[in-house]
Motif scaffolding. Structure first.
Motif, PDB file in Angstrom:
ATOM      1  N   GLY A   1      34.280  82.550  80.082  1.00 49.57           N
ATOM      2  CA  GLY A   1      33.660  81.555  80.946  1.00 49.57           C
ATOM      3  C   GLY A   1      32.949  80.512  80.118  1.00 49.57           C
ATOM      4  O   GLY A   1      32.858  80.601  78.893  1.00 49.57           O
ATOM      5  N   LEU A   2      32.448  79.500  80.802  1.00 49.95           N
ATOM      6  CA  LEU A   2      31.674  78.460  80.146  1.00 49.95           C
ATOM      7  C   LEU A   2      30.202  78.669  80.471  1.00 49.95           C
ATOM      8  O   LEU A   2      29.813  78.694  81.634  1.00 49.95           O
ATOM      9  CB  LEU A   2      32.121  77.075  80.615  1.00 49.95           C
ATOM     10  N   LEU A   3      29.408  78.859  79.446  1.00 44.62           N
ATOM     11  CA  LEU A   3      27.972  79.024  79.597  1.00 44.62           C
ATOM     12  C   LEU A   3      27.353  77.638  79.598  1.00 44.62           C
ATOM     13  O   LEU A   3      27.598  76.842  78.700  1.00 44.62           O
ATOM     14  CB  LEU A   3      27.413  79.863  78.446  1.00 44.62           C
ATOM     15  N   LYS A   4      26.581  77.344  80.622  1.00 49.60           N
ATOM     16  CA  LYS A   4      26.004  76.012  80.762  1.00 49.60           C
ATOM     17  C   LYS A   4      24.542  76.042  80.329  1.00 49.60           C
ATOM     18  O   LYS A   4      23.746  76.813  80.853  1.00 49.60           O
ATOM     19  CB  LYS A   4      26.113  75.568  82.222  1.00 49.60           C
ATOM     20  N   LYS A   5      24.211  75.231  79.350  1.00 51.74           N
ATOM     21  CA  LYS A   5      22.834  75.081  78.885  1.00 51.74           C
ATOM     22  C   LYS A   5      22.355  73.709  79.325  1.00 51.74           C
ATOM     23  O   LYS A   5      23.046  72.715  79.138  1.00 51.74           O
ATOM     24  CB  LYS A   5      22.747  75.186  77.370  1.00 51.74           C
ATOM     25  N   ILE A   6      21.158  73.666  79.898  1.00 50.47           N
ATOM     26  CA  ILE A   6      20.580  72.407  80.347  1.00 50.47           C
ATOM     27  C   ILE A   6      19.360  72.108  79.486  1.00 50.47           C
ATOM     28  O   ILE A   6      18.449  72.931  79.374  1.00 50.47           O
ATOM     29  CB  ILE A   6      20.210  72.467  81.838  1.00 50.47           C
TER      30      ILE A   6
ATOM     31  N   VAL B   1      20.456  66.888  80.220  1.00 45.53           N
ATOM     32  CA  VAL B   1      21.742  66.971  79.528  1.00 45.53           C
ATOM     33  C   VAL B   1      22.310  68.376  79.726  1.00 45.53           C
ATOM     34  O   VAL B   1      21.629  69.375  79.454  1.00 45.53           O
ATOM     35  CB  VAL B   1      21.573  66.674  78.017  1.00 45.53           C
ATOM     36  N   ALA B   2      23.547  68.444  80.179  1.00 49.01           N
ATOM     37  CA  ALA B   2      24.216  69.742  80.376  1.00 49.01           C
ATOM     38  C   ALA B   2      25.249  69.938  79.271  1.00 49.01           C
ATOM     39  O   ALA B   2      26.112  69.084  79.053  1.00 49.01           O
ATOM     40  CB  ALA B   2      24.882  69.801  81.741  1.00 49.01           C
ATOM     41  N   ILE B   3      25.150  71.054  78.566  1.00 44.39           N
ATOM     42  CA  ILE B   3      26.082  71.391  77.491  1.00 44.39           C
ATOM     43  C   ILE B   3      26.817  72.661  77.896  1.00 44.39           C
ATOM     44  O   ILE B   3      26.180  73.654  78.258  1.00 44.39           O
ATOM     45  CB  ILE B   3      25.323  71.623  76.164  1.00 44.39           C
ATOM     46  N   GLN B   4      28.132  72.621  77.839  1.00 47.55           N
ATOM     47  CA  GLN B   4      28.921  73.804  78.187  1.00 47.55           C
ATOM     48  C   GLN B   4      29.539  74.392  76.928  1.00 47.55           C
ATOM     49  O   GLN B   4      30.165  73.678  76.146  1.00 47.55           O
ATOM     50  CB  GLN B   4      30.003  73.454  79.200  1.00 47.55           C
ATOM     51  N   LYS B   5      29.355  75.700  76.762  1.00 48.65           N
ATOM     52  CA  LYS B   5      29.893  76.391  75.591  1.00 48.65           C
ATOM     53  C   LYS B   5      30.798  77.524  76.051  1.00 48.65           C
ATOM     54  O   LYS B   5      30.451  78.264  76.965  1.00 48.65           O
ATOM     55  CB  LYS B   5      28.759  76.963  74.738  1.00 48.65           C
ATOM     56  N   PRO B   6      31.955  77.697  75.394  1.00 48.36           N
ATOM     57  CA  PRO B   6      32.820  78.829  75.756  1.00 48.36           C
ATOM     58  C   PRO B   6      32.134  80.141  75.391  1.00 48.36           C
ATOM     59  O   PRO B   6      31.496  80.257  74.351  1.00 48.36           O
ATOM     60  CB  PRO B   6      34.078  78.600  74.912  1.00 48.36           C
ATOM     61  N   SER B   7      32.272  81.125  76.271  1.00 48.38           N
ATOM     62  CA  SER B   7      31.607  82.413  76.067  1.00 48.38           C
ATOM     63  C   SER B   7      32.524  83.547  76.482  1.00 48.38           C
ATOM     64  O   SER B   7      33.418  83.377  77.304  1.00 48.38           O
ATOM     65  CB  SER B   7      30.323  82.484  76.895  1.00 48.38           C
TER      66      SER B   7
END
Length: 191
Positions: free
Chosen positions: A86-91, A106-112
């Motif tokens: 999934g994509l982990l969303k960091k704000i 700012v929303a950053i999406q990282k594969p997890s």
């Protein structure tokens, strides 16, 4: 703008049952995680009947997979594994240095990767569930393992194989005779 101290994480919606997630012990893996200590902790919890959720984001996904594979080597445990990506969303929030400007979000999406481990089979079926016994029962893996354990058969002769006793002496004798014939002066007859 300057980054603020507040940061929020939003987990992706995963198909794991909420009842399992509530009771699971969560291991957050990062790229500097000590694999050995995490393996020992997770193995101990699994032996006690707990469920473990191993999370790895971005570059730490490979470390999370390593942790799980080492845990699965334990022959005392039958481990059921459920994998999800999934994509982990960091704000992140950025505060303005100039008055009158609004705060940035700012929303950053990282594969997890999310790996659920249990010693009890999961009630819900999924294509992403596997059991540690399945790998040992695989005939292809067993055949390959047997092939690797077989000594290699030598086909023909090459320069790297050492000759045995008499064969080595015979070859040396042939070489000496060949050298003698090449060194002898040749007499040609004129008619």
């Amino acid at each position: 703008y300057v980054i603020s101290d507040t940061e929020e994480d939003e987990d992706p919606l995963l198909p794991f049952p909420p009842s399992i997630l509530q009771s699971a012990k969560v291991f957050n893996v990062n790229k500097n995680t000590k694999v050995h200590s995490m393996v020992e902790s997770a193995t101990g919890l699994l032996k006690d009947g707990h469920i473990c959720l191993i999370r790895g984001e971005d570059e730490a996904s490979a470390t999370a997979i390593t942790v799980v594979e080492i845990i699965k080597r334990n022959k005392e445990l039958i481990i059921f594994q459920w994998n999800e990506m999934g994509l982990l969303k960091k704000i992140q929030y950025w505060n303005s240095l100039v008055e009158g400007l609004s705060r940035l979000k700012v929303a950053i999406q990282k594969p997890s990767i999310f790996i659920l481990l249990s010693t009890v089979p999961f009630e819900i079926g999924s294509d992403n569930i596997q059991c540690s016994l399945e790998e040992e029962g695989s005939s292809v893996n067993n055949e390959k393992r047997e092939e690797r354990n077989q000594p290699r058969k030598r086909i023909g002769d090459n320069n790297w194989t050492r000759k045995k006793g008499q064969a080595r002496e015979n070859q040396a004798k042939e070489r000496r005779e060949l050298v003698k014939t090449l060194e002898e002066p040749k007499v040609s007859s004129v008619e």
